[in-house]
Design a protein around this motif. Structure first.
Motif, short mmCIF file in Angstrom:
data_model
loop_
_atom_site.label_atom_id
_atom_site.label_comp_id
_atom_site.label_asym_id
_atom_site.label_seq_id
_atom_site.Cartn_x
_atom_site.Cartn_y
_atom_site.Cartn_z
N THR A 178 0.70 -1.14 -0.10
CA THR A 178 0.09 0.09 0.01
C THR A 178 0.99 1.23 0.04
O THR A 178 1.62 1.37 0.99
CB THR A 178 -0.90 0.12 1.29
OG1 THR A 178 -1.53 -1.10 1.11
CG2 THR A 178 -1.93 1.22 1.47
N PRO A 179 0.78 2.31 -1.07
CA PRO A 179 1.60 3.43 -1.18
C PRO A 179 1.67 4.28 0.15
O PRO A 179 0.34 4.42 0.57
CB PRO A 179 1.10 3.82 -2.32
CG PRO A 179 0.17 3.31 -2.99
CD PRO A 179 -0.16 2.23 -2.02
N GLY A 180 2.76 4.46 0.90
CA GLY A 180 3.01 5.38 1.92
C GLY A 180 3.02 4.52 3.27
O GLY A 180 3.35 5.13 4.26
N LEU A 181 2.48 3.16 3.33
CA LEU A 181 2.32 2.65 4.66
C LEU A 181 4.01 2.29 4.95
O LEU A 181 4.39 2.45 5.97
CB LEU A 181 1.60 1.10 4.25
CG LEU A 181 1.55 0.47 5.72
CD1 LEU A 181 0.77 1.23 6.83
CD2 LEU A 181 0.70 -1.02 5.45
N LEU A 182 4.71 1.45 4.18
CA LEU A 182 6.16 1.13 4.55
C LEU A 182 7.00 1.99 3.61
O LEU A 182 7.92 2.56 4.08
CB LEU A 182 6.50 -0.60 4.18
CG LEU A 182 5.83 -1.37 4.88
CD1 LEU A 182 6.05 -2.89 4.36
CD2 LEU A 182 6.01 -1.13 6.43
N PHE A 183 6.66 2.12 2.52
CA PHE A 183 7.49 3.02 1.47
C PHE A 183 6.66 3.69 0.48
O PHE A 183 5.41 3.15 0.37
CB PHE A 183 8.70 2.37 0.99
CG PHE A 183 8.41 1.21 0.01
CD1 PHE A 183 8.11 1.39 -1.28
CD2 PHE A 183 8.08 -0.09 0.50
CE1 PHE A 183 7.60 0.47 -2.10
CE2 PHE A 183 7.69 -1.07 -0.32
CZ PHE A 183 7.49 -0.90 -1.60
N GLN A 184 7.00 4.61 -0.15
CA GLN A 184 6.40 5.10 -1.30
C GLN A 184 7.55 5.53 -2.33
O GLN A 184 8.20 6.30 -2.39
CB GLN A 184 5.49 6.56 -0.99
CG GLN A 184 5.06 7.05 -1.98
CD GLN A 184 4.53 8.63 -1.56
OE1 GLN A 184 4.11 8.82 -0.34
NE2 GLN A 184 3.90 9.26 -2.67
N ILE A 185 7.12 5.00 -3.59
CA ILE A 185 7.84 5.18 -4.62
C ILE A 185 6.99 5.65 -6.02
O ILE A 185 6.09 5.23 -6.11
CB ILE A 185 8.57 3.83 -5.31
CG1 ILE A 185 9.44 3.31 -4.21
CG2 ILE A 185 9.47 4.24 -6.72
CD1 ILE A 185 9.82 1.96 -4.64
N PRO A 186 7.19 6.94 -6.56
CA PRO A 186 8.14 8.02 -6.13
C PRO A 186 7.46 8.99 -5.05
O PRO A 186 6.31 9.06 -5.21
CB PRO A 186 8.19 8.65 -7.59
CG PRO A 186 6.89 8.54 -8.38
CD PRO A 186 6.45 7.15 -7.66
N ALA A 187 8.30 9.55 -4.08
CA ALA A 187 7.90 10.35 -3.34
C ALA A 187 7.60 11.76 -3.69
O ALA A 187 8.31 12.04 -4.69
CB ALA A 187 8.73 10.16 -2.11
N LYS A 188 7.42 12.63 -2.98
CA LYS A 188 7.26 13.96 -3.07
C LYS A 188 8.76 14.69 -3.05
O LYS A 188 9.13 14.93 -1.86
CB LYS A 188 6.26 14.84 -2.53
CG LYS A 188 4.97 14.31 -2.68
CD LYS A 188 3.72 15.08 -1.62
CE LYS A 188 2.51 14.72 -2.00
NZ LYS A 188 1.64 15.22 -0.93
N GLY A 189 9.58 15.01 -4.06
CA GLY A 189 10.72 15.58 -4.10
C GLY A 189 11.79 14.59 -3.75
O GLY A 189 13.03 15.03 -3.79
N LYS A 190 11.47 13.29 -3.54
CA LYS A 190 12.57 12.22 -3.24
C LYS A 190 12.25 11.07 -4.19
O LYS A 190 11.10 10.78 -4.85
CB LYS A 190 12.53 11.61 -1.94
CG LYS A 190 12.97 12.74 -0.94
CD LYS A 190 12.98 12.47 0.50
CE LYS A 190 13.11 13.40 1.35
NZ LYS A 190 13.34 12.79 2.95
#
Length: 71
Positions: free
Chosen positions: A19-31
């Motif tokens: 699930t996006p944002g739970l453990l990690f998020q690809i691509p993130a805002k600015g990263k």
């Protein structure tokens, strides 16, 4: 007659973990990657859906995960 619970358990586990944002998020805002931010975007949903499809295909078709529970 026993049911094959492997695909159900693998799909549920991967859905929760990817699930996006739970453990990690690809691509993130600015990263490129951000961990545990609990935010999401349309791009990250698409990327995580593609990762989910690839990983579940590997587990269910290539490896062939099967879990049979007898009554």
């Amino acid at each position: 007659m026993s049911a094959d619970w492997g695909p159900v358990l693998v799909a549920t586990l991967l859905f929760v973990l990817l699930t996006p944002g739970l453990l990690f998020q690809i691509p993130a805002k600015g990263k490129v990657v951000e961990f545990g931010n609990m935010h999401t975007s349309g791009q990250s949903i698409l990327v995580h859906a593609l990762i989910y499809f690839g990983v579940i295909t590997i587990f269910l078709i290539a490896i062939g995960v099967h879990i049979h529970l007898d009554n």
